[in-house]
Design a protein around this motif. Structure first.
Motif, PDB file in Angstrom:
ATOM      1  N   GLN A  88     -51.483  -5.217  21.722  1.00  0.00           N
ATOM      2  CA  GLN A  88     -53.709  -4.699  21.867  1.00  0.00           C
ATOM      3  C   GLN A  88     -53.833  -3.906  22.122  1.00  0.00           C
ATOM      4  O   GLN A  88     -55.099  -3.305  21.599  1.00  0.00           O
ATOM      5  CB  GLN A  88     -53.645  -6.163  22.643  1.00  0.00           C
ATOM      6  CG  GLN A  88     -53.327  -7.124  21.853  1.00  0.00           C
ATOM      7  CD  GLN A  88     -53.890  -8.881  22.528  1.00  0.00           C
ATOM      8  OE1 GLN A  88     -54.203  -8.736  24.166  1.00  0.00           O
ATOM      9  NE2 GLN A  88     -54.017  -9.848  22.181  1.00  0.00           N
ATOM     10  N   LYS A  89     -53.768  -2.792  23.217  1.00  0.00           N
ATOM     11  CA  LYS A  89     -53.927  -1.394  23.592  1.00  0.00           C
ATOM     12  C   LYS A  89     -54.038  -0.862  22.885  1.00  0.00           C
ATOM     13  O   LYS A  89     -54.770  -0.023  22.681  1.00  0.00           O
ATOM     14  CB  LYS A  89     -53.357  -1.584  24.817  1.00  0.00           C
ATOM     15  CG  LYS A  89     -54.018  -2.245  26.270  1.00  0.00           C
ATOM     16  CD  LYS A  89     -54.063  -1.595  27.664  1.00  0.00           C
ATOM     17  CE  LYS A  89     -54.425  -2.951  28.586  1.00  0.00           C
ATOM     18  NZ  LYS A  89     -53.371  -2.053  30.041  1.00  0.00           N
ATOM     19  N   PHE A  90     -52.548  -0.375  22.265  1.00  0.00           N
ATOM     20  CA  PHE A  90     -52.219   0.630  21.509  1.00  0.00           C
ATOM     21  C   PHE A  90     -53.348   0.312  19.908  1.00  0.00           C
ATOM     22  O   PHE A  90     -53.683   1.328  19.370  1.00  0.00           O
ATOM     23  CB  PHE A  90     -51.034   0.249  20.947  1.00  0.00           C
ATOM     24  CG  PHE A  90     -50.065   1.531  19.573  1.00  0.00           C
ATOM     25  CD1 PHE A  90     -50.369   2.690  20.020  1.00  0.00           C
ATOM     26  CD2 PHE A  90     -50.501   0.350  18.540  1.00  0.00           C
ATOM     27  CE1 PHE A  90     -49.940   3.318  19.056  1.00  0.00           C
ATOM     28  CE2 PHE A  90     -49.298   1.444  17.892  1.00  0.00           C
ATOM     29  CZ  PHE A  90     -49.597   3.030  17.392  1.00  0.00           C
ATOM     30  N   LEU A  91     -53.190  -1.206  19.683  1.00  0.00           N
ATOM     31  CA  LEU A  91     -53.884  -1.280  18.146  1.00  0.00           C
ATOM     32  C   LEU A  91     -55.212  -1.326  18.737  1.00  0.00           C
ATOM     33  O   LEU A  91     -56.318  -1.720  17.301  1.00  0.00           O
ATOM     34  CB  LEU A  91     -53.693  -2.851  17.449  1.00  0.00           C
ATOM     35  CG  LEU A  91     -51.692  -3.227  17.397  1.00  0.00           C
ATOM     36  CD1 LEU A  91     -51.568  -4.355  16.821  1.00  0.00           C
ATOM     37  CD2 LEU A  91     -51.952  -1.759  16.178  1.00  0.00           C
ATOM     38  N   SER A  92     -55.916  -1.356  19.303  1.00  0.00           N
ATOM     39  CA  SER A  92     -57.928  -1.551  19.773  1.00  0.00           C
ATOM     40  C   SER A  92     -57.517   0.209  19.116  1.00  0.00           C
ATOM     41  O   SER A  92     -59.517   0.105  18.580  1.00  0.00           O
ATOM     42  CB  SER A  92     -57.821  -2.074  21.310  1.00  0.00           C
ATOM     43  OG  SER A  92     -57.283  -1.023  22.215  1.00  0.00           O
ATOM     44  N   LYS A  93     -57.413   1.212  19.577  1.00  0.00           N
ATOM     45  CA  LYS A  93     -58.096   2.300  18.407  1.00  0.00           C
ATOM     46  C   LYS A  93     -58.554   2.415  17.565  1.00  0.00           C
ATOM     47  O   LYS A  93     -59.240   2.919  17.103  1.00  0.00           O
ATOM     48  CB  LYS A  93     -57.547   3.312  19.696  1.00  0.00           C
ATOM     49  CG  LYS A  93     -55.947   3.377  19.012  1.00  0.00           C
ATOM     50  CD  LYS A  93     -55.429   4.744  19.192  1.00  0.00           C
ATOM     51  CE  LYS A  93     -53.885   5.106  18.940  1.00  0.00           C
ATOM     52  NZ  LYS A  93     -53.685   5.845  19.364  1.00  0.00           N
ATOM     53  N   TYR A  94     -57.662   1.467  16.744  1.00  0.00           N
ATOM     54  CA  TYR A  94     -58.189   1.491  15.391  1.00  0.00           C
ATOM     55  C   TYR A  94     -58.572   0.101  14.381  1.00  0.00           C
ATOM     56  O   TYR A  94     -59.473   0.192  13.177  1.00  0.00           O
ATOM     57  CB  TYR A  94     -56.540   0.618  14.418  1.00  0.00           C
ATOM     58  CG  TYR A  94     -55.665   2.086  14.461  1.00  0.00           C
ATOM     59  CD1 TYR A  94     -55.684   2.907  14.222  1.00  0.00           C
ATOM     60  CD2 TYR A  94     -54.352   1.309  15.322  1.00  0.00           C
ATOM     61  CE1 TYR A  94     -54.730   3.827  14.064  1.00  0.00           C
ATOM     62  CE2 TYR A  94     -53.214   3.112  15.645  1.00  0.00           C
ATOM     63  CZ  TYR A  94     -53.781   4.016  15.215  1.00  0.00           C
ATOM     64  OH  TYR A  94     -52.351   4.713  15.540  1.00  0.00           O
ATOM     65  N   GLY A  95     -59.013  -0.932  15.667  1.00  0.00           N
ATOM     66  CA  GLY A  95     -60.580  -1.389  15.379  1.00  0.00           C
ATOM     67  C   GLY A  95     -61.882  -0.949  15.159  1.00  0.00           C
ATOM     68  O   GLY A  95     -62.321   0.146  15.166  1.00  0.00           O
ATOM     69  N   GLN A  96     -62.863  -1.836  14.778  1.00  0.00           N
ATOM     70  CA  GLN A  96     -64.222  -1.030  14.229  1.00  0.00           C
ATOM     71  C   GLN A  96     -64.825  -2.506  14.455  1.00  0.00           C
ATOM     72  O   GLN A  96     -65.190  -4.187  14.771  1.00  0.00           O
ATOM     73  CB  GLN A  96     -64.010  -1.000  12.954  1.00  0.00           C
ATOM     74  CG  GLN A  96     -65.709  -0.938  12.439  1.00  0.00           C
ATOM     75  CD  GLN A  96     -65.323  -0.433  11.067  1.00  0.00           C
ATOM     76  OE1 GLN A  96     -65.645  -1.200  10.150  1.00  0.00           O
ATOM     77  NE2 GLN A  96     -65.178   1.238  10.621  1.00  0.00           N
ATOM     78  N   PRO A  97     -66.129  -2.719  15.477  1.00  0.00           N
ATOM     79  CA  PRO A  97     -67.058  -3.869  16.108  1.00  0.00           C
ATOM     80  C   PRO A  97     -67.812  -3.908  14.486  1.00  0.00           C
ATOM     81  O   PRO A  97     -67.897  -3.389  13.455  1.00  0.00           O
ATOM     82  CB  PRO A  97     -68.033  -2.217  16.935  1.00  0.00           C
ATOM     83  CG  PRO A  97     -67.363  -1.209  16.612  1.00  0.00           C
ATOM     84  CD  PRO A  97     -66.167  -1.660  15.884  1.00  0.00           C
ATOM     85  N   PRO A  98     -68.154  -5.326  14.556  1.00  0.00           N
ATOM     86  CA  PRO A  98     -68.487  -5.722  13.434  1.00  0.00           C
ATOM     87  C   PRO A  98     -70.050  -5.122  12.942  1.00  0.00           C
ATOM     88  O   PRO A  98     -70.796  -4.758  13.598  1.00  0.00           O
ATOM     89  CB  PRO A  98     -69.398  -7.458  14.081  1.00  0.00           C
ATOM     90  CG  PRO A  98     -68.996  -7.165  15.177  1.00  0.00           C
ATOM     91  CD  PRO A  98     -68.200  -6.239  15.988  1.00  0.00           C
ATOM     92  N   VAL A  99     -70.695  -5.171  12.033  1.00  0.00           N
ATOM     93  CA  VAL A  99     -72.198  -4.773  11.226  1.00  0.00           C
ATOM     94  C   VAL A  99     -72.975  -5.568  11.742  1.00  0.00           C
ATOM     95  O   VAL A  99     -72.511  -6.404  10.243  1.00  0.00           O
ATOM     96  CB  VAL A  99     -71.653  -3.133  10.508  1.00  0.00           C
ATOM     97  CG1 VAL A  99     -73.195  -2.580   9.962  1.00  0.00           C
ATOM     98  CG2 VAL A  99     -71.139  -2.054  10.959  1.00  0.00           C
ATOM     99  N   PHE A 100     -73.782  -5.855  12.347  1.00  0.00           N
ATOM    100  CA  PHE A 100     -74.995  -7.098  11.995  1.00  0.00           C
ATOM    101  C   PHE A 100     -76.265  -6.506  10.548  1.00  0.00           C
ATOM    102  O   PHE A 100     -76.469  -5.183  10.885  1.00  0.00           O
ATOM    103  CB  PHE A 100     -74.987  -7.596  13.277  1.00  0.00           C
ATOM    104  CG  PHE A 100     -73.940  -7.946  13.601  1.00  0.00           C
ATOM    105  CD1 PHE A 100     -73.230  -9.211  12.977  1.00  0.00           C
ATOM    106  CD2 PHE A 100     -74.354  -7.725  15.110  1.00  0.00           C
ATOM    107  CE1 PHE A 100     -72.458  -9.472  14.228  1.00  0.00           C
ATOM    108  CE2 PHE A 100     -73.336  -7.995  16.063  1.00  0.00           C
ATOM    109  CZ  PHE A 100     -72.313  -9.268  15.321  1.00  0.00           C
TER     110      PHE A 100
END
Length: 750
Positions: A88-100
């Motif tokens: 999860q730590k490795f994959l988290s850098k490819y995540g994108q927070p939501p845009v509201f």
């Protein structure tokens, strides 16, 4: 393990991508993007379409990205938010927070759009924004009332007067970007000011700048037209109105930041410039090709920039700092100073390389290079390299027939043309003269070993950024076998294949070559870009004519006791790249090479022949395994599979490249081509009008890991058509992973 993680990740995305909205807070809605509507029906469809696309690109923020309709990065953000484990730590850098949708400022976006429209001739435009939502998502909708567009009626420049600046500005009028009948555009007006300034910089107006120009707009003209008036601001200082010439030029070849004095008392004049070099680190003539400005010349920005570029391209210098000093006594004059900070003169470099090929060879290479950047204080680059390499096949058809190479390479490059003729160029690129001397020993385990000696002397010169000319007035290559095994001798006899014997024949080529390259592919802004390289090589043409060489007639001539090669060889390569969208590109390549052996030769020397197949060629076939023509390369005596070579080559490649995520790019490709002999002889087919019927064809897919400084490439190629028919008379190859060829390589194939 890694494959399982990837499969589980993809499965999870497919199952959960539609459920990312369940994480949205109750008082928020996920922003899905913006929409632009043009309400004015009087706007032409084409203009309305352009307005929509341009205004939509201005909307901020940008919604969460999608891949195949799925918000994968948003899903990753929620799934790895707590980062409970390593994955999860490795994959988290490819995540994108939501845009509201609450982050979308409708008023600010409307203001930006309206301002852009007014800058592009729609002076009466208005923009209003609103949101349209569903239960958990919402989008922004902007309605544009553009109004009429204003066009240019006429453009006036200053009158030609005794004022040199007014006259110079008027002199630029013919190339103006402001055209009557075209739409008003503020960006074009800004570009016009920059264009005029650039032109004036070529005419000596050293202190002039675009800010000294004003372009007044008169919108009171009827029928939605404007008049433009180009004028020099009254407050423009005298310095900006003067034409400057050059007085003295000074070069500091050994400058460092510790130097605080100009040391003009130690300046040594040389021709039209002065050298300040107390330690004698460089010979004065070194800068004759770089100091392009001369005393009493009118200042020119192009000449100045070309000089700076040439200083950098000299080779010995890491940094170039330039200064102009206004020394105006009775007339505008400039003194010019060039401060050069050198590299360390000598360096030693060790490189360790690894590689693999589609023929199941795994290789490694070690290079040890010594470099002297200013060998004789004239900017000469002297390089001496020692290398050794191994290509080992642990299994497959060629098991045990490994390849070992070692040798030395020496080159000496001068930053000028060493020639009895006087050539002078004033562009940004220094012409170069290069001398090379090389020795290579090739050992094919259990088969043969060869000694190869080569050398060349020639020139390189670039007319501009995109073009390169390479002329070698002397190229020498001498290859002689050191030992040949009985196994290889038996293979020659049993296969009745002259090509095998040709590999170990003594070869002596002496000739000239010329190559021309055009390349604008480094300019990323282009939709279409092109690379072309053509090369013409000649060997012993005049000697063969004078000596009456005629192998077919029994008149074989020698040079220093060795039969010399006589041929004409022409190579052409074209690459065309089309940018489809940002991150996607269509890349194509077409190769045609023709070698004509004659006189003292019936075939091109082995070192000059063409090969096809492998990771940078036809990726569905093993390296050097195709041709000539319909030849089916099979294992010879002892299991050895010889490289297939020919005198003529035709190859075409096409590849679709798309960015997947981060540094990972995907590719779909297809390749076709073959090689042929020029003359009909045992062991291969000659080129005929039906050559296309003997094409090998493949297709496949791959990944590219593009880290800019290094590109790691994997390709899986599937052969579709072989050049030769099978027992049933068919050239088709069943589409199967059992027939696929895996390629691992560094860099793009083209």
């Amino acid at each position: 393990m890694i494959k399982r993680i990837i499969y589980l990740l993809l499965l999870g995305v497919l199952l959960n991508s539609c459920s990312t909205t369940k994480y949205i807070p109750a008082n928020e809605k996920l922003y899905t993007g913006g929409e632009v509507k043009v309400a004015d029906k009087n706007i032409a469809k084409g203009d309305a379409s352009n307005i929509k696309s341009e205004m939509k690109a201005l909307i901020r923020p940008v919604p969460n990205s999608k891949l195949l309709g799925m918000r994968i990065k948003l899903w990753l953000y929620y799934k790895t938010k707590n980062r409970s484990n390593f994955i999860q730590k490795f994959l988290s850098k490819y995540g994108q927070p939501p845009v509201f949708v609450s982050q979308v400022n409708l008023e600010k976006n409307s203001e930006i759009m309206q301002n852009r429209l007014q800058n592009e001739s729609y002076f009466q435009s208005t923009v209003k924004g609103d949101t349209v939502g569903k239960e958990r998502t919402a989008k922004a909708v902007f309605t544009v009332n553009a109004g009429p567009s204003y066009t240019i009626n006429k453009v006036s420049f200053p009158s030609a007067t005794d004022n040199s600046l007014d006259t110079a500005v008027r002199g630029t009028m013919k190339e103006t970007l402001l055209k009557p009948g075209e739409k008003y555009n503020l960006d074009v007006i800004k570009s016009e000011r920059i264009r005029i300034d650039s032109r004036l910089k070529e005419e000596g107006f050293f202190y002039f700048s675009p800010e000294h120009l004003i372009i007044r707009v008169d919108s009171t003209v009827s029928d939605h037209k404007v008049d433009l008036v180009v004028r020099i601001k009254p407050e423009t200082p005298d310095q900006a109105r003067w034409i400057y010439t050059i007085r003295n030029l000074y070069v500091y070849p050994n400058y460092s930041l510790r130097d605080t004095s100009l040391k003009l008392d130690q300046a040594v004049p040389y021709r039209w410039y002065n050298i300040v070099d107390p330690r004698k680190t460089a010979r004065p003539y070194l800068f004759a090709n770089t100091v392009l400005l001369r005393p009493n010349d009118t200042y020119s920005r192009t000449t100045h920039n070309n000089s700076l570029n040439r200083f950098i391209n000299l080779g010995p210098y890491r940094y170039v700092k330039n200064r102009f000093e206004d020394v105006t006594p009775d007339s505008p004059k400039l003194d010019v100073y060039y401060f050069l900070t050198p590299y360390k003169r000598k360096s030693l470099q060790l490189d360790l390389l690894g590689r693999t090929s589609s023929a199941n060879y795994t290789g490694s290479q070690i290079n040890l290079s010594w470099r002297n950047r200013n060998a004789f204080k004239g900017g000469e680059l002297l390089t001496v390299s020692l290398f050794g390499s191994t290509d080992v096949q642990a299994g497959g058809q060629n098991g045990g027939f490994n390849v070992f190479q070692y040798g030395a390479q020496t080159s000496l490059s001068w930053p000028r043309l060493i020639s009895p003729f006087n050539f002078r160029s004033d562009n940004a690129y220094i012409p170069r003269t290069t001398l090379t001397l090389n020795y290579t020993s090739v050992v094919r385990q259990k088969l043969y070993s060869l000694n190869s000696f080569s050398g060349s002397f020639g020139y390189q010169f670039k007319p501009n950024l995109h073009k390169l000319n390479e002329l070698n007035i002397l190229e020498v290559n001498y290859v002689k076998p050191r030992s040949v095994s009985q196994l290889y001798t038996d293979s020659i006899a049993k296969s009745n294949n002259p090509a095998l014997k040709h590999v170990i024949d003594p070869q002596f080529t002496v000739g000239v070559s010329y190559a021309y390259t055009f390349d604008n592919t480094t300019e990323d802004y282009r939709t279409n870009s092109l690379y072309y390289r053509g090369k013409l090589s000649l060997s012993n043409n005049l000697l063969g004519i004078i000596s009456g060489a005629d192998t077919l007639g029994g008149k074989v001539k020698t040079l220093f006791g060795t039969p010399f090669n006589q041929y004409v060889k022409l190579e052409n390569e074209v690459r065309f790249f089309h940018k489809i969208t940002t991150g996607t590109k269509l890349a194509t390549r077409f190769l045609v090479g023709v070698g004509l052996p004659y006189g003292n030769s019936t075939v091109l020397p082995y070192s000059q022949q063409f090969f096809i197949g492998g990771p940078n060629s036809l990726r569905g076939f093993r390296a050097r395994s195709i041709g000539p023509g319909t030849v089916n390369s099979t294992a010879l005596n002892g299991g050895f599979v010889a490289d297939q070579s020919g005198d003529i080559k035709v190859e075409a490649n096409v590849e679709y490249r798309a960015k997947l995520f981060s540094i990972v790019y995907g590719a779909l490709f297809a390749d076709a081509g073959n090689i042929w002999n020029y003359n009909t002889r045992t062991g291969g087919d000659a080129f005929t009008k039906d050559f296309y019927k003997q094409f090998a064809v493949d297709a496949g897919f791959g990944l590219r890991f593009d880290a800019t400084v290094l590109v790691l490439r994997t390709d899986l190629g599937f052969p579709l058509l072989r050049p030769f028919p099978n027992a049933a008379g068919s050239r088709s190859v069943p589409l199967s992973f059992n027939n696929a060829i895996f390629n691992l390589a560094i860099g793009y194939p083209f």
